[in-house]
Scaffold this motif. Sequence first.
Motif, PDB file in Angstrom:
ATOM      1  N   ILE A   3      -3.540 -11.081 -72.162  1.00 63.97           N
ATOM      2  CA  ILE A   3      -2.112 -11.357 -71.986  1.00 63.97           C
ATOM      3  C   ILE A   3      -1.640 -12.348 -73.046  1.00 63.97           C
ATOM      4  O   ILE A   3      -0.591 -12.185 -73.668  1.00 63.97           O
ATOM      5  CB  ILE A   3      -1.835 -11.908 -70.569  1.00 63.97           C
ATOM      6  CG1 ILE A   3      -2.096 -10.828 -69.523  1.00 63.97           C
ATOM      7  CG2 ILE A   3      -0.387 -12.394 -70.462  1.00 63.97           C
ATOM      8  CD1 ILE A   3      -1.990 -11.321 -68.092  1.00 63.97           C
ATOM      9  N   LEU A   4      -2.444 -13.382 -73.264  1.00 63.80           N
ATOM     10  CA  LEU A   4      -2.077 -14.374 -74.261  1.00 63.80           C
ATOM     11  C   LEU A   4      -2.031 -13.757 -75.654  1.00 63.80           C
ATOM     12  O   LEU A   4      -1.133 -14.042 -76.448  1.00 63.80           O
ATOM     13  CB  LEU A   4      -3.070 -15.532 -74.230  1.00 63.80           C
ATOM     14  CG  LEU A   4      -2.771 -16.711 -75.157  1.00 63.80           C
ATOM     15  CD1 LEU A   4      -1.390 -17.269 -74.879  1.00 63.80           C
ATOM     16  CD2 LEU A   4      -3.828 -17.784 -74.999  1.00 63.80           C
ATOM     17  N   LYS A   5      -2.966 -12.899 -75.967  1.00 59.04           N
ATOM     18  CA  LYS A   5      -3.002 -12.229 -77.263  1.00 59.04           C
ATOM     19  C   LYS A   5      -1.744 -11.390 -77.461  1.00 59.04           C
ATOM     20  O   LYS A   5      -1.126 -11.401 -78.529  1.00 59.04           O
ATOM     21  CB  LYS A   5      -4.242 -11.348 -77.364  1.00 59.04           C
ATOM     22  CG  LYS A   5      -4.378 -10.594 -78.689  1.00 59.04           C
ATOM     23  CD  LYS A   5      -5.651  -9.775 -78.701  1.00 59.04           C
ATOM     24  CE  LYS A   5      -5.763  -8.949 -79.969  1.00 59.04           C
ATOM     25  NZ  LYS A   5      -5.972  -9.771 -81.175  1.00 59.04           N
ATOM     26  N   LYS A   6      -1.340 -10.678 -76.403  1.00 63.87           N
ATOM     27  CA  LYS A   6      -0.140  -9.852 -76.511  1.00 63.87           C
ATOM     28  C   LYS A   6       1.099 -10.714 -76.713  1.00 63.87           C
ATOM     29  O   LYS A   6       1.983 -10.387 -77.503  1.00 63.87           O
ATOM     30  CB  LYS A   6       0.019  -8.965 -75.277  1.00 63.87           C
ATOM     31  CG  LYS A   6       1.157  -7.961 -75.401  1.00 63.87           C
ATOM     32  CD  LYS A   6       1.091  -6.910 -74.314  1.00 63.87           C
ATOM     33  CE  LYS A   6       2.220  -5.903 -74.496  1.00 63.87           C
ATOM     34  NZ  LYS A   6       2.151  -5.183 -75.779  1.00 63.87           N
ATOM     35  N   ASN A   7       1.148 -11.829 -76.009  1.00 63.66           N
ATOM     36  CA  ASN A   7       2.296 -12.731 -76.183  1.00 63.66           C
ATOM     37  C   ASN A   7       2.373 -13.262 -77.608  1.00 63.66           C
ATOM     38  O   ASN A   7       3.447 -13.334 -78.204  1.00 63.66           O
ATOM     39  CB  ASN A   7       2.188 -13.919 -75.217  1.00 63.66           C
ATOM     40  CG  ASN A   7       2.724 -13.591 -73.838  1.00 63.66           C
ATOM     41  OD1 ASN A   7       3.600 -12.750 -73.691  1.00 63.66           O
ATOM     42  ND2 ASN A   7       2.179 -14.233 -72.831  1.00 63.66           N
ATOM     43  N   THR A   8       1.237 -13.642 -78.166  1.00 62.63           N
ATOM     44  CA  THR A   8       1.246 -14.223 -79.501  1.00 62.63           C
ATOM     45  C   THR A   8       1.567 -13.182 -80.564  1.00 62.63           C
ATOM     46  O   THR A   8       2.109 -13.508 -81.618  1.00 62.63           O
ATOM     47  CB  THR A   8      -0.108 -14.876 -79.828  1.00 62.63           C
ATOM     48  OG1 THR A   8      -1.138 -13.894 -79.746  1.00 62.63           O
ATOM     49  CG2 THR A   8      -0.392 -16.002 -78.864  1.00 62.63           C
ATOM     50  N   GLU A   9       1.237 -11.923 -80.300  1.00 61.20           N
ATOM     51  CA  GLU A   9       1.498 -10.870 -81.278  1.00 61.20           C
ATOM     52  C   GLU A   9       2.897 -10.297 -81.155  1.00 61.20           C
ATOM     53  O   GLU A   9       3.416  -9.702 -82.103  1.00 61.20           O
ATOM     54  CB  GLU A   9       0.470  -9.746 -81.126  1.00 61.20           C
ATOM     55  CG  GLU A   9      -0.930 -10.166 -81.532  1.00 61.20           C
ATOM     56  CD  GLU A   9      -1.960  -9.075 -81.311  1.00 61.20           C
ATOM     57  OE1 GLU A   9      -1.613  -8.071 -80.628  1.00 61.20           O
ATOM     58  OE2 GLU A   9      -3.089  -9.208 -81.803  1.00 61.20           O
ATOM     59  N   ASP A  10       3.537 -10.445 -79.976  1.00 61.10           N
ATOM     60  CA  ASP A  10       4.846  -9.837 -79.735  1.00 61.10           C
ATOM     61  C   ASP A  10       5.930 -10.865 -79.480  1.00 61.10           C
ATOM     62  O   ASP A  10       6.851 -10.634 -78.717  1.00 61.10           O
ATOM     63  CB  ASP A  10       4.781  -8.883 -78.532  1.00 61.10           C
ATOM     64  CG  ASP A  10       3.863  -7.707 -78.779  1.00 61.10           C
ATOM     65  OD1 ASP A  10       3.607  -7.416 -79.961  1.00 61.10           O
ATOM     66  OD2 ASP A  10       3.404  -7.093 -77.812  1.00 61.10           O
ATOM     67  N   ILE A  11       5.815 -12.038 -80.076  1.00 60.71           N
ATOM     68  CA  ILE A  11       6.813 -13.083 -79.852  1.00 60.71           C
ATOM     69  C   ILE A  11       8.204 -12.568 -80.185  1.00 60.71           C
ATOM     70  O   ILE A  11       8.432 -11.965 -81.221  1.00 60.71           O
ATOM     71  CB  ILE A  11       6.499 -14.317 -80.699  1.00 60.71           C
ATOM     72  CG1 ILE A  11       5.259 -15.019 -80.140  1.00 60.71           C
ATOM     73  CG2 ILE A  11       7.663 -15.289 -80.740  1.00 60.71           C
ATOM     74  CD1 ILE A  11       4.803 -16.180 -80.969  1.00 60.71           C
ATOM     75  N   GLY A  12       9.148 -12.816 -79.294  1.00 61.24           N
ATOM     76  CA  GLY A  12      10.521 -12.428 -79.540  1.00 61.24           C
ATOM     77  C   GLY A  12      10.929 -11.138 -78.876  1.00 61.24           C
ATOM     78  O   GLY A  12      12.105 -10.815 -78.836  1.00 61.24           O
TER      79      GLY A  12
END
Length: 384
Positions: free
Chosen positions: A254-263
């Motif tokens: 989940i954290l990885k997805k958040n960091t890759e899809d910011i915005g």
Amino acid sequence: MKKIFWSFIALIGVIQACRTPYDPEVPTSQSSFLVVEGYLDSEGLRSELKLSRSAAVDSESAFQPESGALVTLMSASGETIGLPESESGTYIFESDISEDQTYTLEIVLQNGQRYQSTPMKPILTPEIIDAGYQLDEEGVEIYISTQGDETADDFLWTFEETWIYRPRIRLGYIYDPIIENVRDRTEAEQIELCFKTEPSPDILLETSSRFEEQVVFRQTITEIPKGDERIMERYSILVSQKAIEEDAVRFWEILKKNTEDIGSIFSPLPSLITGNILRMDGGDTPVVGQVSIGVVRQTRLYINLVDVSPWNYLDPEFNDCVIGQEVVMTNAYAGVFGSGGTLPARAYIPEGGTTVIGYFPASRRCADCTLYASSIKPDFWEDE
């Protein structure tokens, strides 16, 4: 990992593809919560636990260390091990503990808030089978290979890079105001050899059961594009391999997805990231964090410029760096070199003479590597 954690804090911002800025109203009580991150090595390797506070959406500084906490690891048999604070928000664990017991991490903040992890059992991380690099026309790919088993199926990799950094102009002189003259630099004053160190910026995950016989073959750790500063002379990377539990995988994904899809408005929100840390004193302030315990496997690689030549490193920021053509004469040393912004770069001896009567100057930003890196050689560093 500090940079990774705080990238998702900034994700509530200007939403891509919107014509008007998105300015969310975030309750003050929800704008600051505890963030916990760490992987404690069970065989005594120095490990760091990071405690910090999230910041408000409009804050200029996202990272706020949580200092002064009482952090304790407790075994099921009653043994307790304290984690002393080495620097603000960083707590150190260096104990060889039994992998047969379960452990709970307890955190008591200065304000009395109490947090605790769910019970954790150390994971025996398999050895790194192989590590190396592949050179192609685009640059260098660094990889490792390993094999999972019935107790260690999921892996998290982190790394730390260190490389020699040289300034565009190298010089061996210094203006000494005590003697009001230019002299040779001592070894302690040298500014032409420095070392840069950077932690891994990415979250690297893999599940070994996806592969035949659980062999993860040549997992890419990082890629260095051709001409990159990191291999201007000699480069080193320390790769850490950590087996993690299934619950930890979900957190990091989940954290990885958040960091890759910011915005993106469709990305998982930070409220979905919980982890294995719980608040124990009845408060409703959220906590974000994941702590694991296990054996950390490490390997270090070195790459020399000669191994990848032609590399063609050139930083355009220093394209205007040249040694000045106008000699600074003896009576002008204090006025030109005294402030430290301009340095004596090359001695001037008139034709037919034998005595230095001046120096050609150079800008400090072009000749002092300590402006960009450390002149202290790391303890682990091996020369060729």
